[in-house]
Write a protein that holds these residues in place. Structure first.
Motif, mmCIF file in Angstrom:
data_model
loop_
_atom_site.group_PDB
_atom_site.id
_atom_site.type_symbol
_atom_site.label_atom_id
_atom_site.label_comp_id
_atom_site.label_asym_id
_atom_site.label_seq_id
_atom_site.Cartn_x
_atom_site.Cartn_y
_atom_site.Cartn_z
ATOM 1 N N GLU A 45 -0.986 -16.712 -5.694
ATOM 2 C CA GLU A 45 -1.056 -15.469 -4.930
ATOM 3 C C GLU A 45 -0.962 -15.717 -3.432
ATOM 4 O O GLU A 45 -0.425 -14.874 -2.697
ATOM 5 C CB GLU A 45 -2.354 -14.723 -5.252
ATOM 6 N N VAL A 83 3.443 -12.049 -14.828
ATOM 7 C CA VAL A 83 3.882 -13.204 -14.042
ATOM 8 C C VAL A 83 5.414 -13.248 -14.069
ATOM 9 O O VAL A 83 6.022 -13.290 -15.144
ATOM 10 C CB VAL A 83 3.292 -14.509 -14.616
ATOM 11 N N VAL A 123 1.375 -16.193 -10.001
ATOM 12 C CA VAL A 123 2.161 -14.962 -9.983
ATOM 13 C C VAL A 123 3.643 -15.213 -10.291
ATOM 14 O O VAL A 123 4.398 -14.254 -10.513
ATOM 15 C CB VAL A 123 2.031 -14.247 -8.621
ATOM 16 N N ARG A 124 4.034 -16.498 -10.350
ATOM 17 C CA ARG A 124 5.453 -16.776 -10.549
ATOM 18 C C ARG A 124 5.625 -18.149 -11.194
ATOM 19 O O ARG A 124 4.914 -19.102 -10.844
ATOM 20 C CB ARG A 124 6.198 -16.733 -9.206
ATOM 21 N N GLU A 162 -2.267 -18.319 -16.116
ATOM 22 C CA GLU A 162 -2.507 -17.346 -15.043
ATOM 23 C C GLU A 162 -3.755 -17.678 -14.228
ATOM 24 O O GLU A 162 -3.773 -17.527 -13.009
ATOM 25 C CB GLU A 162 -2.626 -15.948 -15.650
ATOM 26 N N ARG A 218 -4.520 -16.498 -8.491
ATOM 27 C CA ARG A 218 -3.834 -16.562 -9.771
ATOM 28 C C ARG A 218 -2.365 -16.942 -9.609
ATOM 29 O O ARG A 218 -1.781 -16.808 -8.533
ATOM 30 C CB ARG A 218 -3.940 -15.215 -10.498
ATOM 31 N N SER A 253 9.679 -11.299 -16.897
ATOM 32 C CA SER A 253 8.260 -11.556 -16.611
ATOM 33 C C SER A 253 7.478 -11.519 -17.915
ATOM 34 O O SER A 253 7.870 -10.855 -18.888
ATOM 35 C CB SER A 253 7.692 -10.521 -15.631
#
Length: 299
Positions: A238, A165, A200-201, A190, A198, A161
């Motif tokens: 999100e 993220v 997140v991945r 982000e 936002r 990460s």
């Protein structure tokens, strides 16, 4: 003596008297320092004034000036009147207590449980961080030997990460690549789709792989084969929505954000290829650290 000489002598004697009366005095009288109806300040004595009959006496003004008569000996301006605030302060009782506190109150002390959780979280991030940055989480791998000439990486890390993220799969890369990825995600990715939703991945399409460019036989070794490149094919938000590069690049709601983050990558990374570069990159962003003579290469 003839008549003409007598006349000239008479004329000369009569012209001397006016000249004697109009002679200049021994000392010029000084002008008054201030104007007013009173006596002149700093004037010469009476004897001196009497010796100059040709000077007309000072006449008082026809009407006195408005306002109080100034002190002739005071050359400085009058003091300003006291302000209402100053007057109120002077009338304030001496024993009256102030309303402001003597010291700023301190916040409540954290409980031992909260302090322990904070310290535990920091220690955990420190143990899982790589490349000298707490926000880059992963593990150290060390040197990687490639099966082809030109492949391999030194001091490689496996990143899980960056900036909070998550990566869809741990990506193998060098620390320079990891720092560039962290800067790009933290500053631009982000919040690209909104502060309330936002990213997140990141969906990782490719990272380290000992191969040639675009897997073509005889081509040069790709930056993926040196651990200096990563491919991103999508972004998860999100709310669970995943925006792919293939569809998001053209869809109206997301195409502005896609182009914005693609352009922002051309800064931390030296090579950025997107869907409009060629057919090989129409479904992902290729980001690497290759150096070019002409500067950064972004398409």
């Amino acid at each position: 003596m003839n008549v003409r000489a007598v006349v000239l002598c008479a004329l000369g004697l009569t012209g001397l008297a006016p000249l004697a009366e109009a002679a200049a005095p021994e000392q010029t009288p000084r002008p008054p320092l201030t104007r007013g109806a009173g006596a002149l300040v700093g004037a010469e004595p009476a004897a001196t004034a009497a010796a100059t009959p040709s000077s007309p006496p000072m006449q008082p003004p026809s009407a006195p000036l408005a306002g109080p008569t100034p002190d002739p000996l005071r050359l400085r301006p009058l003091d300003r009147p006291a302000s209402p605030q100053h007057a109120a302060l002077m009338r304030r009782p001496a024993d009256l207590q102030g309303t402001a506190p003597l010291a700023t109150p301190r916040p409540e002390t954290r409980s031992p449980d909260i302090a322990q959780q904070v310290l535990f979280g920091r220690a955990k991030k420190r143990r899982g961080s790589v490349c000298g940055n707490f926000d880059i989480q992963g593990e150290k791998v060390g040197d990687i030997a490639g099966r082809l000439k030109g492949c391999g990486a030194s001091d490689a890390v496996r990143v899980k990460s960056v900036a909070g993220v998550q990566l869809s799969t741990p990506a193998l890369m060098t620390c320079d690549t990891a720092r560039a990825l962290h800067k790009w995600v933290e500053n631009d990715v982000e919040k690209a789709f909104g502060r309330g939703n936002r990213v997140v991945r990141l969906r990782v399409a490719a990272h380290y792989a000992c191969r040639t460019r675009n897997n073509r036989p005889g081509a040069r070794i790709s930056e993926h084969g040196r651990g200096r490149a990563i491919d991103i094919s999508g972004f998860t938000l999100e709310d669970g929505t995943t925006i792919s590069v293939l569809k998001g690049w053209l869809d109206k709601p997301s195409r502005k954000a896609m182009r914005r983050i693609w352009q922002a990558a051309c800064g931390p990374f030296r090579t950025v290829l997107g869907p409009e570069a060629d057919l090989y990159h129409r479904d992902h962003f290729h980001l690497d650290m290759a150096r070019h003579r002409s500067g950064r290469y972004c398409r």
